[in-house]
Design an enzyme around this catalytic site. Structure first.
Site, PDB file in Angstrom:
ATOM      1  CG  HIS A 165      -0.415   0.267   2.513  1.00 41.78           C
ATOM      2  ND1 HIS A 165      -0.103  -0.726   3.418  1.00 41.78           N
ATOM      3  CD2 HIS A 165      -0.090   1.424   3.127  1.00 41.78           C
ATOM      4  CE1 HIS A 165       0.372  -0.200   4.529  1.00 41.78           C
ATOM      5  NE2 HIS A 165       0.393   1.116   4.373  1.00 41.78           N
ATOM      6  CG  ASP A 196       0.105  -4.140   2.889  1.00 44.54           C
ATOM      7  OD1 ASP A 196       0.288  -3.510   1.833  1.00 44.54           O
ATOM      8  OD2 ASP A 196      -0.032  -3.578   3.993  1.00 44.54           O
ATOM      9  CB  SER A 275       3.048   1.734   6.152  1.00 39.00           C
ATOM     10  OG  SER A 275       1.880   1.996   6.882  1.00 39.00           O
TER      11      SER A 275
END
Length: 422
Positions: A165, A196, A275
């Protein structure tokens, strides 16, 4: 006093020598001189007259003032400057020590630093110093602006792991900012939206890859560090513990793929921008990829850390990375059965199989549609998400133990998981 008898000579006699010259200005009978002091010495010594033409050796008076030399002229200001500096330093030191006019000394006398302040390799500071050179900031230009996240170097020739992402639909191009502030362009090697995980590569050699740990060896309570660029603050380190293991997660953006993984839960502060960054253990080994957080804000609003962060186990992320580097895509692990749909509710005690593929792993182990999976490798099943996430945690070919209920009986089966043909 009367004058003595006899008539004294009118003047000193003159004695002439053989040549007719004068021999001596003194009487020849000086010892018989009636005017002589009887206590005076018998001889008189006169200095010899210098020879004609001889120049006497000059003699200097040491007490006479002389003209100063160049060395003396230079020495005087040097000594003066040294004395002035010494005096100024002494006064400055006195004022510094005494704290000026108040005479107050601030702080205690310095002592030996305690063990925690010595930054040993196993300390948090030592672990951070070890890991930071392997952590990068990832930036990807998108139609909506710039997506920014974190990543970490996994090979000396420039492979970097981050979240899918973070890379998103950036057209295969990204840039990386290293720990020292230098930047380099990067290309996307491959992405796996369902897990992911994405892999990018920079054209630089001699990089420092991170050390891999074993996410299967973790225990609740183990100390961990999360490192990355939260809110664009590069090289940020936060500390916490492992709060839970195999926390099954279902995540994804609206209109995007649904992601399932059995996550490592931690209370280390993780925010937007973390992230893709590493979650490392107390030895500085990466054990997870920071991926998502839980928040109390409404959907679409900016969320902040509330002590609930989740990371993809590194054993799973490493396997997917190897697949992406080797083939350009990742294999998805499946059990060969479908869950959910009508009749899947079991009251929280297990997950009912809605369908079983005839030639899949579940059918090969004797499972049927309608069976209720109670446990997978000892992990209780309560939601359909649990089964999907836990299955994908394992590599294709892994053998897992399944405890299930058929009717009123409980049974066990060994299932060899497989890769989905996609």
């Amino acid at each position: 006093m009367g004058q003595p008898t006899g008539t004294p000579p009118a003047g000193p006699p003159t004695t002439h020598g053989a040549g007719g010259g004068t021999a001596s200005p003194w009487w020849s009978d000086a010892l018989a001189d009636p005017w002589r002091d009887p206590y005076a010495p018998a001889a008189v010594v006169l200095p010899t007259a210098p020879a004609a033409g001889a120049t006497p050796e000059p003699v200097s008076d040491p007490d006479a003032p002389g003209r100063p030399g160049l060395r003396q002229l230079l020495l005087i200001p040097l000594v003066t400057a040294l004395l002035a500096g010494a005096l100024g330093g002494a006064l400055g030191y006195a004022f510094a020590v005494r704290g000026g006019a108040g005479g107050v000394t601030l702080g205690a006398r310095p002592a030996d630093a305690p063990g925690l302040a010595q930054r040993r390799p196993e300390s948090l500071a030592g672990v951070a110093e070890k890991v930071l050179p392997s952590v990068v900031t990832v930036r990807v230009a998108t139609l909506g602006g710039v997506s920014e996240g974190s990543g970490f170097i996994v090979s000396a020739d420039g492979h970097v792991i981050t979240n899918d992402h973070v890379v998103g639909s950036g057209g295969g191009h990204a840039s990386v900012i290293f720990n020292d502030g230098s930047t380099a362009p990067a290309r996307v090697v491959g992405q796996d939206p369902e897990s992911d995980i994405a892999v990018i590569k920079v054209s630089r050699t001699g990089l420092r890859p991170i050390e891999f740990g074993d996410s299967d060896a973790l225990a609740v309570g183990d100390p961990v560090l999360a490192i990355g660029s939260p809110l664009s603050l590069a090289n940020t380190v936060t500390a916490g513990i492992v709060s839970a293991l195999d926390r099954t997660m279902q995540a994804g953006e609206p209109g995007g793929p649904v992601r399932y993984y059995a996550a490592i839960q931690t209370d280390a502060a993780v925010n937007h921008g973390n992230s893709g960054g590493p979650l490392v253990d107390s030895a500085g080994r990466v054990i997870g990829v920071n991926s998502t957080i839980k928040s109390l804000v409404a959907e679409g609003q900016e969320a902040g850390n509330i002590g609930l962060a989740f990371a993809i186990p590194i054993n799973q992320a490493k396997r997917i990375t190897q697949d992406i580097i080797g083939t350009g895509k990742a294999r998805r692990t499946v059990i060969g059965a479908q869950v959910g749909g009508a009749g899947s509710a079991t009251g929280g005690a297990g997950v009912r199989l809605a369908a079983v593929e005839p030639s899949g792993p579940a059918a090969g182990a004797g499972l049927r549609a309608g069976d209720v999976i109670l446990r997978l490798n000892g992990r209780p099943m309560t939601e359909p998400t649990d089964l999907i996430a836990l299955v994908r945690k394992f590599a294709p070919g892994s053998v897992v133990t399944v405890e299930y209920r058929r009717g009123a009986s409980r049974q066990n089966a060994s299932v060899t998981l497989a890769a989905d043909a996609k």
